[in-house]
Design a protein around this motif. Structure first.
Motif, PDB file in Angstrom:
ATOM      1  N   LEU A  80      54.173  76.710  55.344  1.00 38.36           N
ATOM      2  CA  LEU A  80      54.243  78.073  54.825  1.00 38.36           C
ATOM      3  C   LEU A  80      55.614  78.704  55.106  1.00 38.36           C
ATOM      4  O   LEU A  80      56.054  79.603  54.400  1.00 38.36           O
ATOM      5  N   SER A  81      56.280  78.223  56.135  1.00 35.48           N
ATOM      6  CA  SER A  81      57.638  78.624  56.483  1.00 35.48           C
ATOM      7  C   SER A  81      58.223  77.506  57.329  1.00 35.48           C
ATOM      8  O   SER A  81      57.562  76.508  57.583  1.00 35.48           O
ATOM      9  N   LYS A  82      59.450  77.689  57.793  1.00 37.43           N
ATOM     10  CA  LYS A  82      60.086  76.641  58.576  1.00 37.43           C
ATOM     11  C   LYS A  82      59.342  76.336  59.866  1.00 37.43           C
ATOM     12  O   LYS A  82      59.405  75.235  60.389  1.00 37.43           O
ATOM     13  N   THR A  83      58.585  77.312  60.386  1.00 42.11           N
ATOM     14  CA  THR A  83      57.890  77.120  61.664  1.00 42.11           C
ATOM     15  C   THR A  83      56.366  77.207  61.551  1.00 42.11           C
ATOM     16  O   THR A  83      55.678  76.990  62.537  1.00 42.11           O
ATOM     17  N   GLU A  84      55.831  77.518  60.368  1.00 43.98           N
ATOM     18  CA  GLU A  84      54.392  77.754  60.236  1.00 43.98           C
ATOM     19  C   GLU A  84      53.762  76.801  59.217  1.00 43.98           C
ATOM     20  O   GLU A  84      54.248  76.633  58.126  1.00 43.98           O
ATOM     21  N   ARG A  85      52.645  76.212  59.643  1.00 43.34           N
ATOM     22  CA  ARG A  85      51.867  75.354  58.745  1.00 43.34           C
ATOM     23  C   ARG A  85      50.509  75.989  58.516  1.00 43.34           C
ATOM     24  O   ARG A  85      50.073  76.843  59.262  1.00 43.34           O
ATOM     25  N   VAL A  86      49.837  75.524  57.480  1.00 43.68           N
ATOM     26  CA  VAL A  86      48.495  76.045  57.157  1.00 43.68           C
ATOM     27  C   VAL A  86      47.563  75.781  58.300  1.00 43.68           C
ATOM     28  O   VAL A  86      47.586  74.819  58.971  1.00 43.68           O
TER      29      VAL A  86
END
Length: 86
Positions: A80-86
């Protein structure tokens, strides 16, 4: 992260002119080449309420574009972003 660092696209030697292709079928086409034109041009496109509009947005090939699907992964592996996953 994936695909030999092609974050935003799959590179092809030759692509059709999507704007001309849309217009050939009687639709509208808008190309956005610069980030600073994005908001203004999208407002113009959204104002074309009676037309089918194709938008071709050029993105720097090294830009990260999210959400990003992970190769051979499922939807639960998406970034979802460089540091965040679903």
């Amino acid at each position: 992260m994936n695909y030999e660092s092609r974050h935003a696209e799959s590179y092809m030697e030759s692509l059709p002119d999507f704007i001309k292709l849309a217009e050939a079928y009687g639709h509208k086409g808008v190309r956005i080449e610069k980030k600073e034109d994005l908001e203004t041009k999208l407002k113009e496109v959204l104002a074309m309420k009676d037309d089918l509009v194709f938008v071709d947005i050029l993105v720097d090939r090294f830009e990260h574009v999210y959400p990003m699907q992970v190769a051979r992964g499922s939807m639960k592996d998406m970034w979802l972003s460089k540091t965040e996953r679903v």
